[in-house]
Scaffold this motif. Sequence first.
Motif, PDB file in Angstrom:
ATOM      1  N   LEU A   6     -21.309  10.405  -1.334  1.00  0.00           N
ATOM      2  CA  LEU A   6     -22.019  11.880  -1.592  1.00  0.00           C
ATOM      3  C   LEU A   6     -21.267  12.375  -2.885  1.00  0.00           C
ATOM      4  O   LEU A   6     -22.270  12.754  -3.583  1.00  0.00           O
ATOM      5  CB  LEU A   6     -22.024  12.420  -0.332  1.00  0.00           C
ATOM      6  CG  LEU A   6     -22.730  11.777   0.855  1.00  0.00           C
ATOM      7  CD1 LEU A   6     -22.494  12.715   2.108  1.00  0.00           C
ATOM      8  CD2 LEU A   6     -24.511  11.806   0.501  1.00  0.00           C
ATOM      9  N   ASP A   7     -20.020  12.467  -2.931  1.00  0.00           N
ATOM     10  CA  ASP A   7     -19.588  13.110  -4.031  1.00  0.00           C
ATOM     11  C   ASP A   7     -19.833  12.539  -5.403  1.00  0.00           C
ATOM     12  O   ASP A   7     -20.322  13.036  -6.349  1.00  0.00           O
ATOM     13  CB  ASP A   7     -18.000  13.123  -3.902  1.00  0.00           C
ATOM     14  CG  ASP A   7     -17.472  14.245  -3.307  1.00  0.00           C
ATOM     15  OD1 ASP A   7     -18.432  15.061  -2.625  1.00  0.00           O
ATOM     16  OD2 ASP A   7     -16.446  14.283  -2.759  1.00  0.00           O
ATOM     17  N   GLN A   8     -19.782  11.102  -5.248  1.00  0.00           N
ATOM     18  CA  GLN A   8     -20.137  10.029  -6.615  1.00  0.00           C
ATOM     19  C   GLN A   8     -21.576  10.442  -6.941  1.00  0.00           C
ATOM     20  O   GLN A   8     -21.783  10.729  -8.159  1.00  0.00           O
ATOM     21  CB  GLN A   8     -19.779   8.781  -6.396  1.00  0.00           C
ATOM     22  CG  GLN A   8     -20.389   7.994  -7.331  1.00  0.00           C
ATOM     23  CD  GLN A   8     -20.136   6.553  -6.850  1.00  0.00           C
ATOM     24  OE1 GLN A   8     -19.050   5.968  -6.455  1.00  0.00           O
ATOM     25  NE2 GLN A   8     -21.124   5.578  -7.086  1.00  0.00           N
ATOM     26  N   GLU A   9     -22.612  10.414  -5.861  1.00  0.00           N
ATOM     27  CA  GLU A   9     -23.876  10.585  -6.214  1.00  0.00           C
ATOM     28  C   GLU A   9     -24.241  12.036  -6.667  1.00  0.00           C
ATOM     29  O   GLU A   9     -25.207  12.269  -7.313  1.00  0.00           O
ATOM     30  CB  GLU A   9     -24.803  10.052  -5.148  1.00  0.00           C
ATOM     31  CG  GLU A   9     -24.676   8.656  -4.853  1.00  0.00           C
ATOM     32  CD  GLU A   9     -24.904   7.544  -6.195  1.00  0.00           C
ATOM     33  OE1 GLU A   9     -26.052   8.033  -6.670  1.00  0.00           O
ATOM     34  OE2 GLU A   9     -24.160   6.712  -6.348  1.00  0.00           O
ATOM     35  N   CYS A  10     -23.742  12.919  -5.940  1.00  0.00           N
ATOM     36  CA  CYS A  10     -24.015  14.453  -6.296  1.00  0.00           C
ATOM     37  C   CYS A  10     -23.652  14.680  -7.693  1.00  0.00           C
ATOM     38  O   CYS A  10     -24.376  15.631  -8.228  1.00  0.00           O
ATOM     39  CB  CYS A  10     -23.435  15.454  -5.225  1.00  0.00           C
ATOM     40  SG  CYS A  10     -24.037  15.258  -3.567  1.00  0.00           S
TER      41      CYS A  10
END
Length: 406
Positions: A318-322
């Motif tokens: 989620l961090d990477q995609e956010c």
Amino acid sequence: MRLAFGAELRRLRQEAGMTLQDLAYAVHYSKGYLCKIERGDKRPPTALARRCDALFVAEGTLRRLAEAERKDDETVGDEPTMARRDVIATGVGSLVGIGMIGGGNHGDGAALPALAVFRDQLQQMRLLGQSTDPAMLLPVLSAQTSTVMNCATRAAGSTRDGLLTLAARFAEYTGWMAQEAGDDAEALRWTADAVGLAQAGGDEHLAGYALVRRALVAFYGGAATETISLAQQAQSGALPPRIRGLAAQREAQGHALAGQEKACLHGLDRARELLRRAQETAADAPVLGTTHLADPASMVTGWCLYDLGRPREAAEILDQECRRITPHALRTRARYGFRSALAHASAGEIERSCELARELLPCADLVPSATVRADVRRLERELSRFRTHRTVRDLQPALLRTLGSS
């Protein structure tokens, strides 16, 4: 039933050779709290059941026991259940009956400029929806849908069909804004209207996408079985790859809610392939579903991993995609950002969770959202277990203000 959950948890823990302290470290709950769970003195929260299912590869057994307990106690769980399923049976709404036959004919080419203008307006409405209170946008969208329909009554041939199909897209987006405003029944009515308009314009595919939208309502209501069933119906081979890909994503999320990891991961693989094919054959038409995610399948994978009780892996994805979400997409940033903050909190990474939440709270206040609010509420509950932590104490008033103002 609490004793049944506690006994099963103890059995799985002992079979794995784990002490209560080992379990406490693995799932980020205190040893004393877990002891009370095993004795049946405390009702197990859904988040704990999910994490233990993942830890012991229990394929949703503990989640089902926890849900059965909530029914026995006749209390509300993490999300309100869907007490409005009858709304789904609503037929084509009143919009379709407004002047679809017998209007003046101004020729097939007369409305072509209007078609292009309205298509651009829909795109602008979707952009505006990223930074505007959905309740304020709903009257504008409703009026715009009627305007496009009225133009359709004065057109003929392919232009008429194009305008009706575009009106359906306006109605579908209006349904999404209604859901974001917290009115699921109104969201389903607009979705039904969208299907009727699309069929009148010769587009049979939107009926498939309507199943995906209905599955989303069921998903946010915590109804895993209904989510899966609706999403599976929307994966007919006659439908375009994008609709089937979005449906496969929704099915995967339903399986994650139910703790069915293998079925969830299989659905995500299928969704990724279908969405890749859809991108290769993209047509010049308004896109169904989100347009603000660089890789929807990866983002949904992170979402599912949290529901499967694997918060640390979820947070990484989620961090990477956010980081890939465009800055203007405030609603999308808030939705997936709070889910990331929730995953970090569940993984015991309290400082990081609070840091993310502090950055996102202004977005949640500026762009109210019923679906985002659900995760803010979950985050507040998760962090309340660490209320003695200074960072949590500092953040708690702001979280409560956001929840109180909604």
